[in-house]
Write an enzyme that holds these catalytic residues in place. Structure first.
Site, PDB file in Angstrom:
ATOM      1  N   LYS A  13       0.553  -1.896  -0.565  1.00 30.39           N
ATOM      2  CA  LYS A  13       0.258   0.086  -0.273  1.00 30.39           C
ATOM      3  C   LYS A  13       0.889   1.305   0.093  1.00 30.39           C
ATOM      4  O   LYS A  13       0.602   2.199  -0.379  1.00 30.39           O
ATOM      5  CB  LYS A  13      -1.016  -0.338   1.336  1.00 30.39           C
ATOM      6  CG  LYS A  13      -0.621  -0.168   2.862  1.00 30.39           C
ATOM      7  CD  LYS A  13      -1.552   0.174   3.617  1.00 30.39           C
ATOM      8  CE  LYS A  13      -1.066  -0.032   4.963  1.00 30.39           C
ATOM      9  NZ  LYS A  13       0.457  -0.964   5.271  1.00 30.39           N
ATOM     10  N   ARG A  88      -5.317   2.961  11.669  1.00 27.57           N
ATOM     11  CA  ARG A  88      -4.994   1.495  12.101  1.00 27.57           C
ATOM     12  C   ARG A  88      -5.582   0.945  13.306  1.00 27.57           C
ATOM     13  O   ARG A  88      -5.747  -0.056  13.214  1.00 27.57           O
ATOM     14  CB  ARG A  88      -3.608   1.777  12.820  1.00 27.57           C
ATOM     15  CG  ARG A  88      -2.560   1.693  11.791  1.00 27.57           C
ATOM     16  CD  ARG A  88      -1.652   0.392  11.486  1.00 27.57           C
ATOM     17  NE  ARG A  88      -0.707  -0.396  11.352  1.00 27.57           N
ATOM     18  CZ  ARG A  88       0.341   0.664  10.760  1.00 27.57           C
ATOM     19  NH1 ARG A  88      -0.141   1.893  10.051  1.00 27.57           N
ATOM     20  NH2 ARG A  88       1.279  -0.149  10.752  1.00 27.57           N
ATOM     21  N   ARG A 127      11.912  -6.517   1.688  1.00 30.55           N
ATOM     22  CA  ARG A 127      12.082  -5.368   1.710  1.00 30.55           C
ATOM     23  C   ARG A 127      12.954  -5.083   2.131  1.00 30.55           C
ATOM     24  O   ARG A 127      14.285  -5.042   2.841  1.00 30.55           O
ATOM     25  CB  ARG A 127      10.659  -4.488   2.192  1.00 30.55           C
ATOM     26  CG  ARG A 127      10.091  -5.449   1.672  1.00 30.55           C
ATOM     27  CD  ARG A 127       8.637  -3.974   2.254  1.00 30.55           C
ATOM     28  NE  ARG A 127       8.508  -3.100   3.548  1.00 30.55           N
ATOM     29  CZ  ARG A 127       7.440  -2.970   3.496  1.00 30.55           C
ATOM     30  NH1 ARG A 127       5.932  -3.327   2.967  1.00 30.55           N
ATOM     31  NH2 ARG A 127       6.948  -2.847   5.036  1.00 30.55           N
ATOM     32  N   ARG A 160      14.550  -2.901   7.090  1.00 29.05           N
ATOM     33  CA  ARG A 160      13.811  -2.372   8.841  1.00 29.05           C
ATOM     34  C   ARG A 160      13.787  -3.531   9.631  1.00 29.05           C
ATOM     35  O   ARG A 160      13.508  -4.458   9.626  1.00 29.05           O
ATOM     36  CB  ARG A 160      12.629  -1.262   8.048  1.00 29.05           C
ATOM     37  CG  ARG A 160      12.613   0.186   7.747  1.00 29.05           C
ATOM     38  CD  ARG A 160      11.399   0.425   7.282  1.00 29.05           C
ATOM     39  NE  ARG A 160      10.562  -0.312   7.510  1.00 29.05           N
ATOM     40  CZ  ARG A 160       9.134   0.233   6.751  1.00 29.05           C
ATOM     41  NH1 ARG A 160       9.190   1.051   5.996  1.00 29.05           N
ATOM     42  NH2 ARG A 160       8.206   0.147   7.262  1.00 29.05           N
ATOM     43  N   ARG A 171       3.082  -7.803  13.371  1.00 25.74           N
ATOM     44  CA  ARG A 171       2.617  -6.651  13.056  1.00 25.74           C
ATOM     45  C   ARG A 171       0.995  -7.505  12.862  1.00 25.74           C
ATOM     46  O   ARG A 171       0.240  -6.645  11.972  1.00 25.74           O
ATOM     47  CB  ARG A 171       2.979  -5.996  12.016  1.00 25.74           C
ATOM     48  CG  ARG A 171       4.281  -5.526  12.410  1.00 25.74           C
ATOM     49  CD  ARG A 171       5.890  -4.759  11.508  1.00 25.74           C
ATOM     50  NE  ARG A 171       4.628  -3.579  10.951  1.00 25.74           N
ATOM     51  CZ  ARG A 171       5.593  -3.599  10.246  1.00 25.74           C
ATOM     52  NH1 ARG A 171       6.485  -3.786   9.241  1.00 25.74           N
ATOM     53  NH2 ARG A 171       4.161  -2.406   8.830  1.00 25.74           N
TER      54      ARG A 171
HETATM   55  P1  AMP Z   1       4.459   1.693   8.621  1.00 32.86           P
HETATM   56  O1  AMP Z   1       5.363   2.252   8.023  1.00 32.86           O
HETATM   57  O2  AMP Z   1       2.706   2.077   8.297  1.00 32.86           O
HETATM   58  O3  AMP Z   1       4.089  -0.122   8.667  1.00 32.86           O
HETATM   59  O4  AMP Z   1       4.113   1.620   9.836  1.00 32.86           O
HETATM   60  C1  AMP Z   1       5.222   0.967  10.439  1.00 32.86           C
HETATM   61  C2  AMP Z   1       5.522   1.566  12.718  1.00 32.86           C
HETATM   62  O5  AMP Z   1       4.846   2.542  12.669  1.00 32.86           O
HETATM   63  C3  AMP Z   1       4.255   0.240  12.222  1.00 32.86           C
HETATM   64  O6  AMP Z   1       3.837  -1.089  12.982  1.00 32.86           O
HETATM   65  C4  AMP Z   1       3.319   1.158  13.965  1.00 32.86           C
HETATM   66  O7  AMP Z   1       4.228   0.975  15.788  1.00 32.86           O
HETATM   67  C5  AMP Z   1       3.456   2.787  13.895  1.00 32.86           C
HETATM   68  N1  AMP Z   1       2.480   3.226  13.403  1.00 32.86           N
HETATM   69  C6  AMP Z   1       2.143   3.622  12.070  1.00 32.86           C
HETATM   70  N2  AMP Z   1       0.954   3.991  11.618  1.00 32.86           N
HETATM   71  C7  AMP Z   1       0.421   4.147  12.866  1.00 32.86           C
HETATM   72  C8  AMP Z   1      -0.951   4.521  13.141  1.00 32.86           C
HETATM   73  N3  AMP Z   1      -1.907   5.287  12.583  1.00 32.86           N
HETATM   74  N4  AMP Z   1      -1.177   4.080  14.682  1.00 32.86           N
HETATM   75  C9  AMP Z   1       0.060   3.594  15.241  1.00 32.86           C
HETATM   76  N5  AMP Z   1       0.950   3.370  14.400  1.00 32.86           N
HETATM   77  C10 AMP Z   1       1.673   3.109  13.608  1.00 32.86           C
END
Ligand code: AMP
Length: 213
Positions: A13, A88, A127, A160, A171
């Site tokens: 996404k 989320r 990734r 990462r 996750r």
């Molecule tokens: P992402 O890059 O969107 O996969 O986000 C990486 C990490 O950031 C997630 O696994 C969460 O720990 C944190 N994170 C990102 N967006 C949110 C959100 N809307 N609410 C809570 N944690 C978030």
């Protein structure tokens, strides 16, 4: 046009959100990117967020919601945006909904990039990310021109911490428990559209363009 991207971690996404942002000339707003930028800059917010991110857990809503609402109140978001990684969970979606309805606005589309769990772990281990400029790659699907080096800024690419297999399992669990209910939430609002995320990046994007027009 206000768009939300939904889908499991690793569904692609983020890549699609960047492509949408470019084609429709709206900002790409990623809470994950905002947290990572804060970690890189050593801010207090970054230090706090990292504790949760490294375990594959959600950063608490008190931290996340404010950041997102501040970001979408910036002038560049006036004509719309594509949200990647927010909301989320249902409480985050409700806060966003309320903030938008106070402005007489609403989300136009919630696009669910659908990929079965079996594919996710395999995908995420491939990734690679540039911690310097935020570019993302995949060793099979979107390889950099030179192995291990960012095309855009020449810095080294890394897996990462939150893409490591043990964190990915967490996750996915968090996704099913907290984020998947958003599919019903946005279906009820009549804005949910689902695309098959197992197709190629280009085919997924073509399906999205068909939806957005
Ligand atoms: P992402 O890059 O969107 O996969 O986000 C990486 C990490 O950031 C997630 O696994 C969460 O720990 C944190 N994170 C990102 N967006 C949110 C959100 N809307 N609410 C809570 N944690 C978030």
């Amino acid at each position: 046009m206000k768009i939300i991207m939904l889908g499991a971690p690793g569904a692609g996404k983020g890549t699609q959100a960047k492509m949408i942002a470019e084609k429709y000339r709206v900002p790409h707003v990623s809470t994950g990117d905002i947290f990572r930028a804060n970690i890189k800059n050593g801010t207090e917010l970054g230090m706090e967020a990292k504790k949760y991110m490294d375990q594959g857990l959600l950063v608490p809503d008190e931290l996340t919601v404010k950041i997102l609402l501040d970001r979408v109140a910036q002038p560049d978001c006036a004509d719309g945006y594509v949200l990647d990684g927010f909301p989320r969970n249902i409480p985050q979606a409700e806060v966003l909904d309320k903030a938008l309805s106070e402005l007489g606005e609403k989300i136009d589309y919630a696009i669910d990039v659908d990929v079965p769990d079996e594919n996710i772990v395999r995908r995420m281990s491939g990734r690679r990310a540039c911690l310097s400029c935020g570019a993302t790659y995949h060793i099979e699907h979107i390889p950099p021109k030179k192995e291990g080096i960012c095309d855009k800024c020449g810095q080294p690419l890394v897996l990462r911490d939150d893409d490591k297999p043990e964190t990915v399992q967490n996750r996915l669990k968090v996704y099913h428990e907290q984020t998947q209910p958003l599919i019903d939430f946005y279906t009820a609002k009549g804005v949910l559209r689902t695309v098959d995320g197992t197709k190629s990046m280009e085919d997924v994007f073509a399906s999205i363009v068909e939806i957005l027009g």
